[in-house]
Design an enzyme around this catalytic site. Structure first.
Site, mmCIF file in Angstrom:
data_model
loop_
_atom_site.group_PDB
_atom_site.id
_atom_site.type_symbol
_atom_site.label_atom_id
_atom_site.label_comp_id
_atom_site.label_asym_id
_atom_site.label_seq_id
_atom_site.Cartn_x
_atom_site.Cartn_y
_atom_site.Cartn_z
ATOM 1 N N LYS A 54 -57.411 1.311 35.183
ATOM 2 C CA LYS A 54 -58.757 1.788 35.525
ATOM 3 C C LYS A 54 -59.626 1.826 34.266
ATOM 4 C CE LYS A 54 -59.572 6.379 35.828
ATOM 5 N NZ LYS A 54 -60.708 6.807 34.994
ATOM 6 N N ARG A 154 -68.014 16.870 26.858
ATOM 7 C CA ARG A 154 -68.052 15.417 26.674
ATOM 8 C C ARG A 154 -69.439 14.896 26.257
ATOM 9 N NH1 ARG A 154 -64.072 12.877 31.204
ATOM 10 N NH2 ARG A 154 -63.852 11.224 29.682
HETATM 11 C C1 UD1 Z 1 -61.732 7.793 27.783
HETATM 12 C C2 UD1 Z 1 -60.961 7.679 29.076
HETATM 13 C C3 UD1 Z 1 -60.330 9.023 29.443
HETATM 14 C C4 UD1 Z 1 -59.492 9.543 28.276
HETATM 15 C C5 UD1 Z 1 -60.292 9.561 26.994
HETATM 16 C C6 UD1 Z 1 -59.483 9.940 25.774
HETATM 17 C C7 UD1 Z 1 -62.210 5.977 30.263
HETATM 18 C C8 UD1 Z 1 -63.079 5.636 31.408
HETATM 19 N N1 UD1 Z 1 -61.870 7.265 30.118
HETATM 20 O O1 UD1 Z 1 -62.792 8.730 28.021
HETATM 21 O O2 UD1 Z 1 -59.513 8.832 30.596
HETATM 22 O O3 UD1 Z 1 -59.059 10.859 28.568
HETATM 23 O O4 UD1 Z 1 -60.861 8.256 26.754
HETATM 24 O O5 UD1 Z 1 -58.418 9.080 25.612
HETATM 25 O O6 UD1 Z 1 -61.774 5.133 29.515
HETATM 26 N N2 UD1 Z 1 -66.831 12.737 22.039
HETATM 27 C C9 UD1 Z 1 -67.871 13.224 21.287
HETATM 28 N N3 UD1 Z 1 -69.015 12.476 21.216
HETATM 29 C C10 UD1 Z 1 -69.145 11.284 21.855
HETATM 30 C C11 UD1 Z 1 -68.066 10.792 22.623
HETATM 31 C C12 UD1 Z 1 -66.903 11.548 22.691
HETATM 32 O O7 UD1 Z 1 -67.788 14.301 20.697
HETATM 33 O O8 UD1 Z 1 -70.213 10.656 21.752
HETATM 34 C C13 UD1 Z 1 -65.582 13.552 22.150
HETATM 35 C C14 UD1 Z 1 -65.319 13.985 23.584
HETATM 36 O O9 UD1 Z 1 -66.042 15.146 23.915
HETATM 37 C C15 UD1 Z 1 -63.831 14.210 23.578
HETATM 38 C C16 UD1 Z 1 -63.334 13.153 22.586
HETATM 39 O O10 UD1 Z 1 -64.476 12.740 21.838
HETATM 40 O O11 UD1 Z 1 -63.531 15.490 23.098
HETATM 41 C C17 UD1 Z 1 -62.701 11.947 23.245
HETATM 42 O O12 UD1 Z 1 -63.631 11.336 24.101
HETATM 43 P P1 UD1 Z 1 -63.665 9.774 24.332
HETATM 44 O O13 UD1 Z 1 -62.577 9.122 23.539
HETATM 45 O O14 UD1 Z 1 -65.039 9.301 24.149
HETATM 46 O O15 UD1 Z 1 -63.278 9.708 25.866
HETATM 47 P P2 UD1 Z 1 -63.982 8.839 26.969
HETATM 48 O O16 UD1 Z 1 -64.303 7.487 26.449
HETATM 49 O O17 UD1 Z 1 -65.045 9.624 27.616
#
Ligand code: UD1
Length: 450
Positions: A54, A154
């Site tokens: 996914k 997030r």
């Molecule tokens: C993706 C996955 C999700 C998984 C996560 C971590 C998809 C669709 N989803 O989510 O299933 O749990 O990776 O492996 O691929 N963060 C910030 N600023 C940002 C972006 C992220 O602070 O601009 C923080 C988030 O709040 C979180 C951490 O970084 O605490 C990880 O998030 P991220 O790796 O971005 O996860 P997703 O891409 O949303």
């Protein structure tokens, strides 16, 4: 067409629209009311074929926006999240044809819209990944802000930081984030955290930019690598995906291609833990065992026998597992998406396990549900102390998010009696043919509408 005829018959558009909204609302409520009834029967045995990932499919679907030619995607999982993203793409003018099971033919020859509103964004956070490709191809994109979700706030600051570094002007107002640029120019971008979504969004923004972009402290997840492989098949010039430094040399144009989505490592891990928790033996087929290192290592440490054959993994449990400690981390560490399932396993382990969540700030909601089933869990901030119990008991529990739902199914399948899991629409977001796959292994699980 049917709607048009319906309208003609009623000759009253307003009344007709009200009825349509009522019918849609009714069906939506039906979906929310669905529950799983699960009865534990001891060991589960057999083989399971893992679906396409996914989390790889969603950004790759977004990346099809970057090219104006036909793209064929294979092994796309049949999931609610995929359906929603296809709806988002269609809203932008992209032709999306669900050709056959797991195969999509996509053509973004004409993009007619660059704005995605709240209605679709609120259904799925990953829709935000259309921003990078739209900005790159169209020079403009506006999206409703994704907002918080069940597992944490997030934020999207890292995505925005990347777009700005490439020269975009980003405005946030009235719940919308709008990015525009006459021309994107490559730059060096350091991510404060290796965010998967930000790495993917910036990669997609940078492929058509002028010059070279370097993303440092990039996410190294296999889903980032799959996106990079897909973009390179379309003619992009990306090096280093899978390491913490990704270099993207901008190209003028991309072309169509055919791509098969990688197997879902989280689905594979879920079935591996299922075998361990139920004392069973499950052959996991269509898996890339290299992606499963942290899960394989932890299960071996707990006393589970694993035969790793590269693209299949045989998991053999010998009854109760030993207690273990896990700490979630970005790849290649233990995935946060496996934390809930490991916690379910820990509830029945011999001894005390420690589960530390470092990626998301609010990802222990399944603990309360497991406690309803008799689990002994104490939470202090980001740490859960799980004292293994002899047995869990039947209860009425709620899938608070996707992986929490998977953890509850695992726990319920160890219970002598009937467990009712509500809010299973979360589980349908991420597990293809979930009921069929569990049943094939001998599980007593059914979907009911109450
Ligand atoms: C993706 C996955 C999700 C998984 C996560 C971590 C998809 C669709 N989803 O989510 O299933 O749990 O990776 O492996 O691929 N963060 C910030 N600023 C940002 C972006 C992220 O602070 O601009 C923080 C988030 O709040 C979180 C951490 O970084 O605490 C990880 O998030 P991220 O790796 O971005 O996860 P997703 O891409 O949303």
């Amino acid at each position: 067409m049917q709607l048009f005829i319906f309208r003609q018959v009623l000759k009253n558009k307003q009344a007709c629209d009200k009825i349509i909204v009522y019918i849609l609302h009714f069906f939506r409520r039906m979906i929310y009311l669905e529950k799983f009834i699960v009865k534990g029967k001891g060991e589960l045995k057999g083989s399971v074929r893992i679906s396409g990932s996914k989390n790889a499919a969603l950004p790759i679907l977004c990346a099809t926006i970057l090219c104006g030619e036909e793209v064929i995607l294979e092994d796309v999982p049949e999931l609610k999240d995929v359906e929603i993203l296809c709806e988002v793409l269609r809203g932008l003018g992209v032709e999306v044809v669900h050709k056959e099971k797991n195969v999509y033919v996509i053509n973004a020859k004409e993009i007619t819209n660059t704005v995605t509103g709240e209605e679709l964004m609120s259904k799925m956070r990953a829709s935000f990944c259309v921003m990078g490709p739209l900005l790159s191809r169209m020079g403009h994109t506006a999206n409703a802000l994704p907002g918080g979700c069940a597992i944490g706030t997030r934020p999207i600051d890292l995505h925005i930081k990347g777009f700005k570094a490439l020269g975009a002007e980003v405005i946030i107002s009235h719940g919308m984030v709008e990015a525009s640029a006459k021309k994107l120019i490559g730059d060096d971008i350091y991510l404060d955290f290796p965010s998967v979504g930000a790495t993917q969004n910036i990669m997609m923004a940078a492929v058509l930019a002028e010059g070279e972009t370097t993303i440092e402290n990039a996410a190294m997840e296999p889903e980032v690598v799959d996106l990079s492989n897909f973009l390179n098949k379309m003619g992009a010039e990306i090096r280093g995906a899978g390491t913490s430094t990704i270099k993207i040399k901008g190209v003028k144009k991309l072309h169509g291609c055919r791509h098969q989505i990688i197997p879902d490592r989280i689905e594979a891990g879920t079935f591996m833990i299922l075998a361990a928790a139920t004392g069973g033996e499950i052959l996991i087929e269509n898996v890339i065992s290299n992606h499963m290192r942290p899960v394989i290592a932890k299960l071996k440490e707990c006393g589970v026998t694993i035969f790793d054959n590269g693209d299949t993994i045989n998991v053999i449990s010998h009854g109760k597992v030993k207690a273990f400690d896990i700490k979630t981390l970005p790849y290649p560490g233990m995935p946060t998406d496996m934390q809930a399932q490991f916690m379910a396993l820990a509830t029945l382990a011999e001894g005390t396990s420690v589960v530390i969540e470092t990626v998301f700030e609010n990802r222990f909601m399944h603990a309360d549900e497991l406690k309803r089933m008799g689990a002994n869990i104490n939470i202090d901030n980001k740490t859960a102390i799980v004292q293994g119990v002899q047995k869990l008991r039947p209860a009425k529990v709620k899938a608070t998010d996707l992986r929490a739902g998977a953890a509850l199914i695992i726990a319920a399948l160890t219970v002598d009696g009937e467990t009712e899991i509500s809010d299973v629409y979360h589980i349908d977001r991420g597990y293809e043919n979930v009921i069929e796959k569990f049943r094939k292994l001998g599980a007593d699980i059914k979907r009911v509408n109450v």
